[in-house]
Design an enzyme around this catalytic site. Structure first.
Site, PDB file in Angstrom:
ATOM      1  N   ASN A   8       0.843  -1.192   0.000  1.00  0.00           N
ATOM      2  CA  ASN A   8       0.000   0.000   0.000  1.00  0.00           C
ATOM      3  C   ASN A   8       0.884   1.250   0.000  1.00  0.00           C
ATOM      4  O   ASN A   8       1.421   1.637   1.039  1.00  0.00           O
ATOM      5  CB  ASN A   8      -0.900  -0.041   1.246  1.00  0.00           C
ATOM      6  CG  ASN A   8      -1.804   1.178   1.355  1.00  0.00           C
ATOM      7  OD1 ASN A   8      -1.853   1.999   0.440  1.00  0.00           O
ATOM      8  ND2 ASN A   8      -2.503   1.292   2.470  1.00  0.00           N
ATOM      9  N   LYS A  10      -0.036   4.203  -0.396  1.00  0.00           N
ATOM     10  CA  LYS A  10      -0.780   5.354   0.150  1.00  0.00           C
ATOM     11  C   LYS A  10      -0.624   6.572  -0.782  1.00  0.00           C
ATOM     12  O   LYS A  10      -0.506   6.400  -1.988  1.00  0.00           O
ATOM     13  CB  LYS A  10      -0.340   5.648   1.588  1.00  0.00           C
ATOM     14  CG  LYS A  10      -0.460   4.378   2.465  1.00  0.00           C
ATOM     15  CD  LYS A  10      -0.369   4.629   3.942  1.00  0.00           C
ATOM     16  CE  LYS A  10      -0.508   3.302   4.689  1.00  0.00           C
ATOM     17  NZ  LYS A  10      -0.414   3.411   6.128  1.00  0.00           N
ATOM     18  N   HIS A  88      -9.869   0.658   5.031  1.00  0.00           N
ATOM     19  CA  HIS A  88      -8.581   0.948   5.676  1.00  0.00           C
ATOM     20  C   HIS A  88      -8.829   1.919   6.837  1.00  0.00           C
ATOM     21  O   HIS A  88      -9.676   2.814   6.731  1.00  0.00           O
ATOM     22  CB  HIS A  88      -7.604   1.547   4.659  1.00  0.00           C
ATOM     23  CG  HIS A  88      -6.205   1.596   5.186  1.00  0.00           C
ATOM     24  ND1 HIS A  88      -5.793   2.551   6.078  1.00  0.00           N
ATOM     25  CD2 HIS A  88      -5.139   0.787   4.979  1.00  0.00           C
ATOM     26  CE1 HIS A  88      -4.522   2.328   6.392  1.00  0.00           C
ATOM     27  NE2 HIS A  88      -4.102   1.262   5.738  1.00  0.00           N
ATOM     28  N   GLU A  90      -7.295   4.424   7.780  1.00  0.00           N
ATOM     29  CA  GLU A  90      -7.148   5.839   7.413  1.00  0.00           C
ATOM     30  C   GLU A  90      -8.407   6.362   6.723  1.00  0.00           C
ATOM     31  O   GLU A  90      -8.737   7.545   6.831  1.00  0.00           O
ATOM     32  CB  GLU A  90      -5.898   6.012   6.535  1.00  0.00           C
ATOM     33  CG  GLU A  90      -4.623   5.861   7.372  1.00  0.00           C
ATOM     34  CD  GLU A  90      -3.414   5.336   6.621  1.00  0.00           C
ATOM     35  OE1 GLU A  90      -3.422   5.351   5.376  1.00  0.00           O
ATOM     36  OE2 GLU A  90      -2.459   4.895   7.292  1.00  0.00           O
ATOM     37  N   GLU A 157      -5.099  -5.103  10.708  1.00  0.00           N
ATOM     38  CA  GLU A 157      -4.186  -3.972  10.877  1.00  0.00           C
ATOM     39  C   GLU A 157      -4.515  -3.248  12.184  1.00  0.00           C
ATOM     40  O   GLU A 157      -5.416  -2.380  12.203  1.00  0.00           O
ATOM     41  CB  GLU A 157      -4.322  -2.993   9.716  1.00  0.00           C
ATOM     42  CG  GLU A 157      -3.887  -3.561   8.377  1.00  0.00           C
ATOM     43  CD  GLU A 157      -3.364  -2.471   7.443  1.00  0.00           C
ATOM     44  OE1 GLU A 157      -2.223  -2.596   7.000  1.00  0.00           O
ATOM     45  OE2 GLU A 157      -4.080  -1.494   7.183  1.00  0.00           O
ATOM     46  N   GLY A 163       2.339   2.705  10.927  1.00  0.00           N
ATOM     47  CA  GLY A 163       3.258   3.837  10.857  1.00  0.00           C
ATOM     48  C   GLY A 163       3.932   4.191  12.170  1.00  0.00           C
ATOM     49  O   GLY A 163       4.541   5.248  12.292  1.00  0.00           O
ATOM     50  N   SER A 199       3.484  -1.602  10.380  1.00  0.00           N
ATOM     51  CA  SER A 199       4.932  -1.535  10.654  1.00  0.00           C
ATOM     52  C   SER A 199       5.708  -2.794  10.270  1.00  0.00           C
ATOM     53  O   SER A 199       6.641  -3.191  10.965  1.00  0.00           O
ATOM     54  CB  SER A 199       5.179  -1.185  12.127  1.00  0.00           C
ATOM     55  OG  SER A 199       4.743   0.132  12.386  1.00  0.00           O
TER      56      SER A 199
HETATM   57  P1  13P Z   1       2.803   0.907   7.732  1.00  0.00           P
HETATM   58  O1  13P Z   1       3.459  -0.317   7.116  1.00  0.00           O
HETATM   59  O2  13P Z   1       3.420   2.182   7.291  1.00  0.00           O
HETATM   60  O3  13P Z   1       2.684   0.754   9.200  1.00  0.00           O
HETATM   61  O4  13P Z   1       1.313   0.953   7.146  1.00  0.00           O
HETATM   62  C1  13P Z   1       0.541  -0.184   7.179  1.00  0.00           C
HETATM   63  C2  13P Z   1      -0.688   0.045   6.409  1.00  0.00           C
HETATM   64  O5  13P Z   1      -1.494   0.894   6.753  1.00  0.00           O
HETATM   65  C3  13P Z   1      -0.900  -0.756   5.218  1.00  0.00           C
HETATM   66  O6  13P Z   1      -2.181  -0.629   4.723  1.00  0.00           O
END
Ligand code: 13P
Length: 237
Positions: A8, A10, A88, A90, A157, A163, A199
């Site tokens: 991802n 993003k 997700h 976010e 997740e 992150g 992460s």
């Molecule tokens: P990180 O790997 O940056 O923690 O993000 C994970 C994520 O949100 C994947 O969809």
């Protein structure tokens, strides 16, 4: 079935950087896993034309209409897109996506033969008040209502792990992933695939991929630098 490595990206990288990215990974992406790229939608076609499996980071629930700025599942499918993320954290947090909307999006995607990776997971606050299992159970129940799960994969997740550089222990991941599988089996009589995300990096990918219940990973930050990504995948290849 191969384990999945879902990447991802993003909202990262400009056009020239994406062209360099695709050049850098050329002939370096392993066949031993199902590797799927989730770039910003404007770059989906570039990855697709380079022969990769691709997924959208978000999708609307309708096929067409007056929804300025949105992308429909029909449009994604017509571009040859294979997967879409739905729900997700976010999207849930910054765009206020609720369980009803997420359920509609899963339905819209599946109707167009897009495979779905549905993201679930608890916040730090929920974890600290021992609500992890009830939160996930509710997300599964509400997001997957009246859905044929054949083309659905779940990504566990934990929001606090995204992150942050923090991850649950191997045992904790195994427990939650196994719980998700058990719940889905009870409710829908189907064996669902479950990924872990949050992460994932060079230091922990081997351990996480070695957990038997885990069918793959959903990687964010560690996928943005293509050289880092390739060296991370090399560790488990
Ligand atoms: P990180 O790997 O940056 O923690 O993000 C994970 C994520 O949100 C994947 O969809």
């Amino acid at each position: 079935m191969k384990k999945i490595i879902a990447l991802n990206l993003k909202m990262n990288l400009g056009y020239k950087e994406i062209l360099d990215y695709i050049k850098t990974i050329q002939n370096k992406v392993t066949d031993n896993y199902e590797v799927i790229f989730f770039p910003t939608s404007i770059y989906l076609d570039l990855f697709k034309k380079s022969g990769y499996l691709v997924g959208a980071q978000n999708v609307h629930f309708e096929n067409k209409g007056a929804y300025t700025g949105e992308i429909s599942p029909y449009q994604l499918k017509s571009l040859g897109v294979d997967y879409t993320l739905v729900g997700h954290s976010e999207r849930r947090l910054h765009f206020k996506e609720n369980d009803i909307l997420i359920n509609e999006k899963v339905k819209g995607a599946l109707k167009n033969q897009l495979k779905v990776i549905l993201c679930v997971g608890e916040t730090d606050e929920e974890r600290l008040s021992n609500k992890t299992y009830s939160v996930i159970e509710n997300q599964l129940k509400n997001n997957l209502q009246n859905i044929d799960l054949e083309d659905v994969t779940i990504a566990y997740e934990p929001v606090w792990a995204i992150g942050s550089g923090k991850t649950p222990t191997k045992d904790e991941i195994d427990e939650v992933v196994s719980f998700i599988k058990k719940k889905v089996k009870q409710e829908n009589a189907i064996d669902i695939r479950v990924l872990y995300g949050g992460s994932v990096n060079k230091e922990n990918i081997k351990d996480i991929m070695s957990i038997e219940s885990v069918d793959g990973v959903l990687v964010g930050s560690s996928s943005i630098d293509p050289n880092y990504l390739i060296s991370m995948i090399d560790i488990i290849d």
